[in-house]
Design a protein around this motif. Structure first.
Motif, PDB file in Angstrom:
ATOM      1  N   THR A  62       6.717 -25.913  17.279  1.00  0.00           N
ATOM      2  CA  THR A  62       5.821 -25.025  18.170  1.00  0.00           C
ATOM      3  C   THR A  62       5.019 -24.002  17.578  1.00  0.00           C
ATOM      4  O   THR A  62       3.997 -23.712  17.691  1.00  0.00           O
ATOM      5  CB  THR A  62       6.959 -24.403  19.124  1.00  0.00           C
ATOM      6  OG1 THR A  62       7.551 -25.180  19.806  1.00  0.00           O
ATOM      7  CG2 THR A  62       5.937 -23.536  20.223  1.00  0.00           C
ATOM      8  N   MET A  66       6.375 -32.238  16.755  1.00  0.00           N
ATOM      9  CA  MET A  66       5.854 -31.159  16.023  1.00  0.00           C
ATOM     10  C   MET A  66       6.411 -29.768  16.548  1.00  0.00           C
ATOM     11  O   MET A  66       6.897 -29.582  17.583  1.00  0.00           O
ATOM     12  CB  MET A  66       4.237 -30.904  16.464  1.00  0.00           C
ATOM     13  CG  MET A  66       3.281 -30.916  15.220  1.00  0.00           C
ATOM     14  SD  MET A  66       1.769 -30.685  15.832  1.00  0.00           S
ATOM     15  CE  MET A  66       0.823 -31.051  13.920  1.00  0.00           C
ATOM     16  N   THR A  86       4.079 -24.132  14.511  1.00  0.00           N
ATOM     17  CA  THR A  86       2.665 -25.152  13.997  1.00  0.00           C
ATOM     18  C   THR A  86       1.655 -25.143  15.029  1.00  0.00           C
ATOM     19  O   THR A  86       0.398 -24.868  14.559  1.00  0.00           O
ATOM     20  CB  THR A  86       3.207 -26.321  13.491  1.00  0.00           C
ATOM     21  OG1 THR A  86       4.266 -26.070  12.446  1.00  0.00           O
ATOM     22  CG2 THR A  86       2.020 -26.903  12.716  1.00  0.00           C
ATOM     23  N   ILE A  87       1.927 -25.568  16.150  1.00  0.00           N
ATOM     24  CA  ILE A  87       0.867 -25.868  17.153  1.00  0.00           C
ATOM     25  C   ILE A  87       0.331 -24.543  17.644  1.00  0.00           C
ATOM     26  O   ILE A  87      -1.092 -24.380  17.835  1.00  0.00           O
ATOM     27  CB  ILE A  87       1.586 -26.233  18.759  1.00  0.00           C
ATOM     28  CG1 ILE A  87       1.977 -27.621  18.120  1.00  0.00           C
ATOM     29  CG2 ILE A  87       0.402 -26.259  19.529  1.00  0.00           C
ATOM     30  CD1 ILE A  87       2.970 -28.470  19.230  1.00  0.00           C
ATOM     31  N   VAL A 122      -3.769 -22.890  17.372  1.00  0.00           N
ATOM     32  CA  VAL A 122      -4.682 -22.681  18.571  1.00  0.00           C
ATOM     33  C   VAL A 122      -5.483 -21.266  18.458  1.00  0.00           C
ATOM     34  O   VAL A 122      -4.978 -20.494  17.546  1.00  0.00           O
ATOM     35  CB  VAL A 122      -3.711 -22.338  19.600  1.00  0.00           C
ATOM     36  CG1 VAL A 122      -4.373 -21.670  21.053  1.00  0.00           C
ATOM     37  CG2 VAL A 122      -2.812 -23.620  20.201  1.00  0.00           C
TER      38      VAL A 122
END
Length: 86
Positions: free
Chosen positions: A3, A1, A5-6, A10
């Protein structure tokens, strides 16, 4: 995935407040109290002579406060996600 997008997933609005500080302090105190009686092999390092912890060393204190921070972070994130902390 990816970074980015993560990071987009959050929740970024976690701020520091007095409530969060008190929760972290309480988690650390409870973990130190539990570790005082749960740690079987003590006195591996220098001992602490405050608050009647003569047999409680620096290594035990660092271990219990590390665990206390992990428990405190989980508690804060859990309370934030359920809406109890604003």
């Amino acid at each position: 995935m990816n970074t980015q997008t993560i990071l987009a997933l959050v929740n970024q609005n976690v701020g520091w407040s007095t409530k969060i500080a008190l929760i972290m302090i309480l988690c650390n105190i409870l973990t130190i109290a539990a570790g005082r009686y749960a740690i079987q092999v003590r006195n591996l390092g220098t001992s602490i002579s405050i608050a009647g912890l003569e047999e409680f060393g620096v290594t035990e204190l660092l271990a219990t406060t590390s665990l206390g921070h992990i428990i405190g972070a989980g508690t804060i994130l859990g309370l934030k996600s359920t809406g109890f902390l604003i």
